[in-house]
Design a protein around this motif. Structure first.
Motif, PDB file in Angstrom:
ATOM      1  N   GLY A  14     -34.906  -4.468 -17.482  1.00 21.08           N
ATOM      2  CA  GLY A  14     -34.474  -4.923 -18.805  1.00 21.08           C
ATOM      3  C   GLY A  14     -33.084  -5.564 -18.751  1.00 21.08           C
ATOM      4  O   GLY A  14     -32.347  -5.567 -19.742  1.00 21.08           O
ATOM      5  N   LYS A  15     -32.730  -6.125 -17.591  1.00 20.54           N
ATOM      6  CA  LYS A  15     -31.418  -6.768 -17.440  1.00 20.54           C
ATOM      7  C   LYS A  15     -31.276  -7.950 -18.381  1.00 20.54           C
ATOM      8  O   LYS A  15     -30.199  -8.190 -18.926  1.00 20.54           O
ATOM      9  CB  LYS A  15     -31.223  -7.264 -15.993  1.00 20.54           C
ATOM     10  CG  LYS A  15     -31.185  -6.161 -14.966  1.00 20.54           C
ATOM     11  CD  LYS A  15     -31.107  -6.706 -13.550  1.00 20.54           C
ATOM     12  CE  LYS A  15     -32.340  -7.461 -13.148  1.00 20.54           C
ATOM     13  NZ  LYS A  15     -33.567  -6.657 -13.033  1.00 20.54           N
ATOM     14  N   GLY A  16     -32.399  -8.676 -18.578  1.00 23.27           N
ATOM     15  CA  GLY A  16     -32.360  -9.863 -19.437  1.00 23.27           C
ATOM     16  C   GLY A  16     -31.916  -9.503 -20.843  1.00 23.27           C
ATOM     17  O   GLY A  16     -31.059 -10.166 -21.430  1.00 23.27           O
ATOM     18  N   LYS A  17     -32.484  -8.444 -21.363  1.00 25.54           N
ATOM     19  CA  LYS A  17     -32.130  -8.019 -22.723  1.00 25.54           C
ATOM     20  C   LYS A  17     -30.661  -7.604 -22.796  1.00 25.54           C
ATOM     21  O   LYS A  17     -29.952  -7.966 -23.739  1.00 25.54           O
ATOM     22  CB  LYS A  17     -33.051  -6.867 -23.149  1.00 25.54           C
ATOM     23  CG  LYS A  17     -32.746  -6.355 -24.538  1.00 25.54           C
ATOM     24  CD  LYS A  17     -32.407  -4.886 -24.513  1.00 25.54           C
ATOM     25  CE  LYS A  17     -31.678  -4.448 -25.739  1.00 25.54           C
ATOM     26  NZ  LYS A  17     -32.489  -3.667 -26.655  1.00 25.54           N
ATOM     27  N   GLY A  39     -38.614 -12.915 -13.247  1.00 23.33           N
ATOM     28  CA  GLY A  39     -38.314 -13.471 -14.567  1.00 23.33           C
ATOM     29  C   GLY A  39     -37.680 -12.435 -15.467  1.00 23.33           C
ATOM     30  O   GLY A  39     -37.745 -11.246 -15.211  1.00 23.33           O
ATOM     31  N   HIS A  40     -37.016 -12.912 -16.481  1.00 24.39           N
ATOM     32  CA  HIS A  40     -36.487 -12.043 -17.519  1.00 24.39           C
ATOM     33  C   HIS A  40     -37.234 -12.358 -18.789  1.00 24.39           C
ATOM     34  O   HIS A  40     -37.442 -13.518 -19.099  1.00 24.39           O
ATOM     35  CB  HIS A  40     -35.016 -12.351 -17.817  1.00 24.39           C
ATOM     36  CG  HIS A  40     -34.147 -12.209 -16.647  1.00 24.39           C
ATOM     37  ND1 HIS A  40     -33.947 -11.030 -16.003  1.00 24.39           N
ATOM     38  CD2 HIS A  40     -33.398 -13.126 -16.002  1.00 24.39           C
ATOM     39  CE1 HIS A  40     -33.107 -11.214 -15.010  1.00 24.39           C
ATOM     40  NE2 HIS A  40     -32.766 -12.483 -14.975  1.00 24.39           N
ATOM     41  N   THR A  41     -37.574 -11.330 -19.534  1.00 23.62           N
ATOM     42  CA  THR A  41     -38.199 -11.561 -20.822  1.00 23.62           C
ATOM     43  C   THR A  41     -37.157 -11.273 -21.894  1.00 23.62           C
ATOM     44  O   THR A  41     -36.528 -10.224 -21.866  1.00 23.62           O
ATOM     45  CB  THR A  41     -39.416 -10.641 -21.016  1.00 23.62           C
ATOM     46  OG1 THR A  41     -40.184 -10.712 -19.828  1.00 23.62           O
ATOM     47  CG2 THR A  41     -40.235 -11.065 -22.204  1.00 23.62           C
ATOM     48  N   ILE A  42     -36.961 -12.224 -22.792  1.00 18.35           N
ATOM     49  CA  ILE A  42     -35.944 -12.056 -23.829  1.00 18.35           C
ATOM     50  C   ILE A  42     -36.551 -12.331 -25.190  1.00 18.35           C
ATOM     51  O   ILE A  42     -37.296 -13.292 -25.361  1.00 18.35           O
ATOM     52  CB  ILE A  42     -34.765 -13.024 -23.562  1.00 18.35           C
ATOM     53  CG1 ILE A  42     -34.099 -12.617 -22.260  1.00 18.35           C
ATOM     54  CG2 ILE A  42     -33.746 -12.991 -24.695  1.00 18.35           C
ATOM     55  CD1 ILE A  42     -33.394 -13.737 -21.628  1.00 18.35           C
ATOM     56  N   LEU A 333     -36.378   3.448 -23.482  1.00 19.50           N
ATOM     57  CA  LEU A 333     -36.551   4.874 -23.773  1.00 19.50           C
ATOM     58  C   LEU A 333     -37.615   5.086 -24.862  1.00 19.50           C
ATOM     59  O   LEU A 333     -38.354   6.072 -24.841  1.00 19.50           O
ATOM     60  CB  LEU A 333     -35.205   5.467 -24.208  1.00 19.50           C
ATOM     61  CG  LEU A 333     -35.152   6.979 -24.365  1.00 19.50           C
ATOM     62  CD1 LEU A 333     -35.499   7.689 -23.063  1.00 19.50           C
ATOM     63  CD2 LEU A 333     -33.774   7.437 -24.840  1.00 19.50           C
ATOM     64  N   ASP A 334     -37.699   4.131 -25.784  1.00 16.23           N
ATOM     65  CA  ASP A 334     -38.666   4.250 -26.894  1.00 16.23           C
ATOM     66  C   ASP A 334     -40.105   4.402 -26.410  1.00 16.23           C
ATOM     67  O   ASP A 334     -40.915   5.068 -27.049  1.00 16.23           O
ATOM     68  CB  ASP A 334     -38.555   3.029 -27.821  1.00 16.23           C
ATOM     69  CG  ASP A 334     -38.661   1.711 -27.059  1.00 16.23           C
ATOM     70  OD1 ASP A 334     -37.828   1.503 -26.161  1.00 16.23           O
ATOM     71  OD2 ASP A 334     -39.549   0.906 -27.347  1.00 16.23           O
ATOM     72  N   VAL A 335     -40.401   3.776 -25.265  1.00 14.46           N
ATOM     73  CA  VAL A 335     -41.782   3.776 -24.760  1.00 14.46           C
ATOM     74  C   VAL A 335     -42.288   5.189 -24.454  1.00 14.46           C
ATOM     75  O   VAL A 335     -43.470   5.477 -24.565  1.00 14.46           O
ATOM     76  CB  VAL A 335     -41.869   2.853 -23.513  1.00 14.46           C
ATOM     77  CG1 VAL A 335     -43.128   3.129 -22.701  1.00 14.46           C
ATOM     78  CG2 VAL A 335     -41.827   1.397 -23.940  1.00 14.46           C
ATOM     79  N   ILE A 412     -27.926   2.924 -24.569  1.00 20.33           N
ATOM     80  CA  ILE A 412     -29.338   3.306 -24.548  1.00 20.33           C
ATOM     81  C   ILE A 412     -30.100   2.231 -25.307  1.00 20.33           C
ATOM     82  O   ILE A 412     -29.766   1.910 -26.450  1.00 20.33           O
ATOM     83  CB  ILE A 412     -29.551   4.678 -25.223  1.00 20.33           C
ATOM     84  CG1 ILE A 412     -28.869   5.769 -24.377  1.00 20.33           C
ATOM     85  CG2 ILE A 412     -31.040   4.976 -25.403  1.00 20.33           C
ATOM     86  CD1 ILE A 412     -28.673   7.060 -25.116  1.00 20.33           C
ATOM     87  N   SER A 413     -31.115   1.669 -24.670  1.00 15.35           N
ATOM     88  CA  SER A 413     -31.908   0.640 -25.322  1.00 15.35           C
ATOM     89  C   SER A 413     -33.200   1.260 -25.820  1.00 15.35           C
ATOM     90  O   SER A 413     -33.946   1.858 -25.050  1.00 15.35           O
ATOM     91  CB  SER A 413     -32.172  -0.489 -24.324  1.00 15.35           C
ATOM     92  OG  SER A 413     -33.054  -1.421 -24.883  1.00 15.35           O
ATOM     93  N   ASN A 414     -33.444   1.130 -27.127  1.00 13.81           N
ATOM     94  CA  ASN A 414     -34.633   1.770 -27.709  1.00 13.81           C
ATOM     95  C   ASN A 414     -35.537   0.748 -28.392  1.00 13.81           C
ATOM     96  O   ASN A 414     -36.151   1.018 -29.410  1.00 13.81           O
ATOM     97  CB  ASN A 414     -34.239   2.907 -28.659  1.00 13.81           C
ATOM     98  CG  ASN A 414     -33.382   2.449 -29.819  1.00 13.81           C
ATOM     99  OD1 ASN A 414     -32.729   1.411 -29.744  1.00 13.81           O
ATOM    100  ND2 ASN A 414     -33.387   3.206 -30.903  1.00 13.81           N
TER     101      ASN A 414
END
Ligand code: GDP
Length: 424
Positions: A14-17, A39-42, A333-335, A412-414
């Protein structure tokens, strides 16, 4: 101030985000290694994008995006990517390409493909983007540097020399059509035309930027465990994925990198071959893959399903240490909200002995996961904006991981969006 955003694991953390989010406060974003193979997904106000070559900061009109000298530059891919973001309403990004970057040529992609065919079942799981042949040629000193495009005599001579060398392999090892110097020269002329307006002495540009106090982000590709020196060799990528290499791949002093934000995913995923100790299979894996990331854990470049596993404290602690982490960004973390119980890999058992140290490849192949099961929080945590509001079991999971990592989790990315972030 220079900050690096790098991965602790096998990539896709999740580096792209995180880069896209931090780019709000940055002036310059630099890609310093790798190529169009990952690739990065943004996801942002313009929609959902899969970027391969452009840095994740291209969506702001206040940032300059740099393709550093350490990158494997695929010129047509870069151009298609610029076009594709502009076509979707993003303001034309300001892009500079290092005059010392080298270019992925069409024969690199062919050689990559032929080699995968030849190795068949023993292949390394290459994305066939030409990256391994590209870096081999760079270090064998037969690569094409962007600056060389502007020296016609040199190009003519080198095109002949390179064809001679490659044709030995094409004829005798792969039994494929040979390269022609004229066609190669034509390809190089095409690249010159496309790239000319963007070429710059980027290390000098960055030097000036550092002097004048600009905020610079270095964006890494893949993660620690794919580093050619410190990763799971030979199942690694062909350029260093570490923040330290950011100094080389961007051309800046190493002591300027003041913050190293290592992105670490709340569970594991990997692509390609190689040992993956905490890997899970069957239905358990399918469910995590389907729920993972944003719309499932499938490669941004290849679409292939990622291998899935539980969070691996051994690999992640090592991954953070080798990056020189100052901050951990703990993502996706949400996943995990669907699970009643969450297994975590806390040790490797190798020949009957349990270790918390990440081993070299031969020993890694023998490692069996030692799992500890933590209680899940079993609810949706997207939309929460403060740490205190997270369910108790969720905070316990974060704190357990943080203790095992030995580095502070400060973000923390949720959720996949720019604002789905909790600062601690
Ligand atoms: P990168 O290569 O490290 O940038 O990672 P990828 O882009 O391949 O994978 C990250 C995926 O997870 C993307 O689809 C992101 O949109 C998504 N993502 C990032 N952070 C989060 C998060 O906190 N929650 C969820 N659900 N998805 C996220």
């Amino acid at each position: 101030m220079v900050k690096a955003v790098v991965g602790a694991n096998w990539g896709d953390e999740g580096k792209g985000k995180i880069t896209d989010m931090l780019a709000r406060e940055a002036d310059i974003i630099v890609r310093f290694q790798g190529g169009a193979n990952a690739g990065h997904t943004i996801i942002n106000d313009y929609g959902k994008f899969a970027l391969h070559t452009l840095p994740s900061g291209v969506f702001y009109d206040h940032t300059t995006s740099i393709i550093g000298n350490g990158v494997a530059l695929n010129v047509p891919v870069l151009f298609d990517e610029i076009q594709s973001v502009v076509d979707r309403g993003v303001p034309k990004p300001k892009i500079l390409v290092s005059d010392r970057a080298q270019m992925v040529m069409s024969y690199h992609i062919l050689l990559d493909t032929y080699e995968e065919e030849r190795l068949a079942k023993k292949s390394f799981g290459s994305t066939k983007s030409g990256i391994a042949p590209f870096y081999s040629d760079k270090y064998a000193k037969i690569g094409f540097q962007v600056s060389e495009l502007f020296d016609e005599e040199l190009l003519k001579e080198k095109a002949v020399r390179v064809c001679e060398q490659k044709n030995v392999l094409l004829e005798h090892l792969y039994h494929k059509p040979l390269l022609q110097p004229e066609a190669l020269l034509k390809e190089l002329h095409g690249y010159k035309e496309m790239i000319a307006p963007y070429v710059c002495d980027t290390s000098s540009y960055l030097y000036e930027a550092i002097q004048s106090g600009k905020h610079i982000l270095l964006e890494g590709q893949l993660g620690s465990l794919k580093d050619p020196d410190h990763g799971i060799y030979p199942m690694v990528t062909s350029s260093s994925t570490l923040a330290a290499f950011g100094a080389i791949g961007a051309g800046i002093p190493p002591y300027e990198i003041g913050k190293i934000i290592t992105v670490c995913k709340a569970y594991s995923s990997a692509v390609g071959a190689g040992a993956f100790v905490s890997e899970i299979f069957g239905q358990e894996a399918d469910e995590l893959r389907r729920r993972g990331g944003d719309g499932g854990e499938f490669g941004a470049t290849t679409g292939r399903p990622r291998r899935m596993g539980w969070f691996d404290c051994v690999a992640s602690r090592y991954g953070c240490r080798i990056q020189g982490t100052t901050d951990v960004a703990f993502t996706v973390l949400d996943v995990l909200g669907y699970l009643k119980e969450i297994p975590v890999c806390v040790g490797y058992e190798i020949d009957g002995v349990v270790t918390e140290e990440f081993p070299t490849t031969a020993r890694l192949a023998k490692a069996k996961p030692v799992l500890e099961v933590l209680p899940g929080w079993n609810c949706e945590i997207r939309g929460i904006r403060t740490y205190e509001e997270l369910p108790q079991n969720c905070r316990s999971y974060v704190e357990f991981v943080e203790k095992k990592l030995g580095f502070p989790i400060t973000m923390i990315s949720n959720g996949p969006g720019r604002d789905d972030i909790i600062y601690r």
